[in-house]
Write a protein that holds these residues in place. Structure first.
Motif, PDB file in Angstrom:
ATOM      1  N   ALA A   8       3.723  -0.047  -0.063  1.00 54.74           N
ATOM      2  CA  ALA A   8       2.673  -0.875   0.525  1.00 54.74           C
ATOM      3  C   ALA A   8       2.346  -0.470   1.951  1.00 54.74           C
ATOM      4  CB  ALA A   8       3.091  -2.346   0.494  1.00 54.74           C
ATOM      5  N   LEU A   9       3.257   0.306   2.562  1.00 53.97           N
ATOM      6  CA  LEU A   9       3.056   0.731   3.950  1.00 53.97           C
ATOM      7  C   LEU A   9       3.456   2.192   4.102  1.00 53.97           C
ATOM      8  CD1 LEU A   9       2.419   0.106   6.938  1.00 53.97           C
ATOM      9  CD2 LEU A   9       4.772  -0.702   7.182  1.00 53.97           C
ATOM     10  N   GLY A  40      -5.104  -0.040  -1.352  1.00 55.69           N
ATOM     11  CA  GLY A  40      -4.667  -1.343  -0.866  1.00 55.69           C
ATOM     12  C   GLY A  40      -3.426  -1.304  -0.004  1.00 55.69           C
ATOM     13  N   ALA A  41      -2.920  -0.083   0.291  1.00 53.29           N
ATOM     14  CA  ALA A  41      -1.756   0.052   1.166  1.00 53.29           C
ATOM     15  C   ALA A  41      -2.221   0.200   2.611  1.00 53.29           C
ATOM     16  CB  ALA A  41      -0.905   1.247   0.743  1.00 53.29           C
ATOM     17  N   GLN A  42      -1.275   0.096   3.537  1.00 51.64           N
ATOM     18  CA  GLN A  42      -1.597   0.188   4.959  1.00 51.64           C
ATOM     19  C   GLN A  42      -0.992   1.451   5.560  1.00 51.64           C
ATOM     20  OE1 GLN A  42      -1.112  -3.615   7.205  1.00 51.64           O
ATOM     21  NE2 GLN A  42      -0.348  -4.417   5.274  1.00 51.64           N
ATOM     22  N   ALA A 212      11.652  -2.174   2.458  1.00 58.91           N
ATOM     23  CA  ALA A 212      11.814  -1.486   1.173  1.00 58.91           C
ATOM     24  C   ALA A 212      10.496  -0.960   0.623  1.00 58.91           C
ATOM     25  CB  ALA A 212      12.455  -2.424   0.162  1.00 58.91           C
ATOM     26  N   ALA A 213       9.370  -1.549   1.046  1.00 58.64           N
ATOM     27  CA  ALA A 213       8.055  -1.125   0.562  1.00 58.64           C
ATOM     28  C   ALA A 213       7.389  -0.135   1.506  1.00 58.64           C
ATOM     29  CB  ALA A 213       7.159  -2.343   0.375  1.00 58.64           C
ATOM     30  N   THR A 214       8.171   0.447   2.430  1.00 61.42           N
ATOM     31  CA  THR A 214       7.627   1.345   3.439  1.00 61.42           C
ATOM     32  C   THR A 214       8.137   2.764   3.241  1.00 61.42           C
ATOM     33  OG1 THR A 214       7.573  -0.462   5.056  1.00 61.42           O
ATOM     34  CG2 THR A 214       7.452   1.780   5.921  1.00 61.42           C
ATOM     35  N   ILE A 215       7.233   3.742   3.322  1.00 62.59           N
ATOM     36  CA  ILE A 215       7.584   5.152   3.322  1.00 62.59           C
ATOM     37  C   ILE A 215       7.277   5.701   4.716  1.00 62.59           C
ATOM     38  CG2 ILE A 215       5.307   5.802   2.367  1.00 62.59           C
ATOM     39  CD1 ILE A 215       6.660   8.234   1.078  1.00 62.59           C
ATOM     40  N   THR A 216       8.214   6.478   5.268  1.00 64.43           N
ATOM     41  CA  THR A 216       8.062   6.994   6.622  1.00 64.43           C
ATOM     42  C   THR A 216       8.063   8.520   6.618  1.00 64.43           C
ATOM     43  OG1 THR A 216      10.458   6.712   6.896  1.00 64.43           O
ATOM     44  CG2 THR A 216       9.035   4.997   7.802  1.00 64.43           C
ATOM     45  N   PHE A 217       7.308   9.093   7.561  1.00 67.76           N
ATOM     46  CA  PHE A 217       7.214  10.540   7.724  1.00 67.76           C
ATOM     47  C   PHE A 217       7.534  10.898   9.168  1.00 67.76           C
ATOM     48  CE2 PHE A 217       4.482   9.521   4.173  1.00 67.76           C
ATOM     49  CZ  PHE A 217       4.542  10.607   3.313  1.00 67.76           C
ATOM     50  N   GLY A 218       8.348  11.953   9.363  1.00 74.03           N
ATOM     51  CA  GLY A 218       8.665  12.355  10.724  1.00 74.03           C
ATOM     52  C   GLY A 218       9.217  13.763  10.801  1.00 74.03           C
ATOM     53  N   GLY A 231      12.246   2.170   3.215  1.00 72.87           N
ATOM     54  CA  GLY A 231      12.685   2.383   1.849  1.00 72.87           C
ATOM     55  C   GLY A 231      12.796   3.839   1.464  1.00 72.87           C
ATOM     56  N   TYR A 232      12.021   4.707   2.146  1.00 73.95           N
ATOM     57  CA  TYR A 232      11.991   6.130   1.768  1.00 73.95           C
ATOM     58  C   TYR A 232      11.561   6.932   2.981  1.00 73.95           C
ATOM     59  CZ  TYR A 232      11.344  10.008  -1.615  1.00 73.95           C
ATOM     60  OH  TYR A 232      11.454  11.170  -2.336  1.00 73.95           O
TER      61      TYR A 232
END
Length: 268
Positions: A8-9, A40-42, A212-218, A231-232
């Motif tokens: 979702a994020l 519909g995600a942010q 848990a509904a968030t995916i991060t990039f770095g 979450g990921y």
């Protein structure tokens, strides 16, 4: 429905992650982020840069959401053009921390990012910025760095590498500040306990999305806390080994649109 989305994020770092060299976002990455929005995600930008150094870039890419800036010290509402949350680093503590670092490694050179939307980057003599295109003001004495409230201090050593400097600095400033490496030549002191994860957690709460509904990039060690929080976590191919070690996935480099590569798969 948002609950049916893979995430979702989507939280992305900028330098070395979403941005290509020259501070540009490719057409492919823009299209991938448009898919995220259409589903519909942010999307939330999470950057080490303070809000004054990033707002014009966000305007150029037509970003209208919340942005976590200043290594988590600021949450910036790009649509409204204002800070909705801001934390400062106590200047006496910052000066004490620098003194402890110099007692261990010898002279270092420092710069600060001032608090607020009009905050400047000030550099003492000898400090050379790693991102020379960002606006900065040279001051004559270190004491001038403390004239106004700040959100972080940037430190460079004339001989030590970033990893060695961070290791030593963390050992002598424990309990005073948070130390992190945000990029090549970018070692920073932040308010104690403040990280990209604390800023992202606040922005996600404002957006109604759980970790848990968030995916991060770095790409750098300063992204480690938000990888642990989310979450990921996806590290870029050009990422620091410390971040790759905790990533759930490694994608292509920022120059090869690694963020878009993952988002196209997830939101295709």
């Amino acid at each position: 429905m948002v609950s049916a989305l893979p995430f979702a994020l989507v939280a992305t770092d900028l330098d070395g992650t979403l941005l290509r060299p020259g501070d540009t976002v490719s057409a492919r990455s823009r299209a991938a982020l448009a898919r995220v929005s259409a589903a519909g995600a942010q999307h939330i930008v999470v950057t080490g840069r303070p809000a004054p150094q990033v707002r014009h870039l966000l305007m150029e890419i037509e970003y209208r959401g919340l942005a976590v800036c200043g290594q988590g010290a600021q949450v910036y509402d790009a649509a409204a053009g204002r800070l909705v949350s801001a934390l400062t680093l106590d200047r006496e503590i910052a000066e004490t921390a620098l003194g402890k670092i110099e007692a261990e490694v010898g002279e270092v050179f420092a710069a600060v990012n001032q608090d607020g939307m009009d905050g400047l980057m000030l550099m003492e003599p000898g400090y050379e910025p790693s991102h020379p295109t960002l606006p900065a003001v040279r001051v004559g004495l270190r004491a001038a760095l403390w004239d106004e409230p700040i959100n972080k201090v940037l430190v460079r050593h004339p001989a030590l590498g970033d990893d060695e400097l961070v290791e030593v600095a963390r050992s002598v400033t424990s309990g005073l500040v948070t130390m992190t490496m945000a990029g090549p030549g970018i070692v920073e002191l932040q308010p104690l306990g403040v990280t990209k994860a604390t800023g992202l957690a606040l922005a996600a709460e404002m957006s109604g999305v759980p970790a848990a509904a968030t995916i991060t990039f770095g790409d750098m060690p300063n992204d480690v806390p938000m990888f642990h929080w989310s979450g990921y976590g996806v590290a870029m191919a050009n990422a620091h080994e410390e971040l790759k070690a905790v990533a759930d996935e490694i994608t292509s480099s920022n120059e090869e649109d690694g963020v878009a590569e993952v988002l196209e798969r997830l939101f295709g």
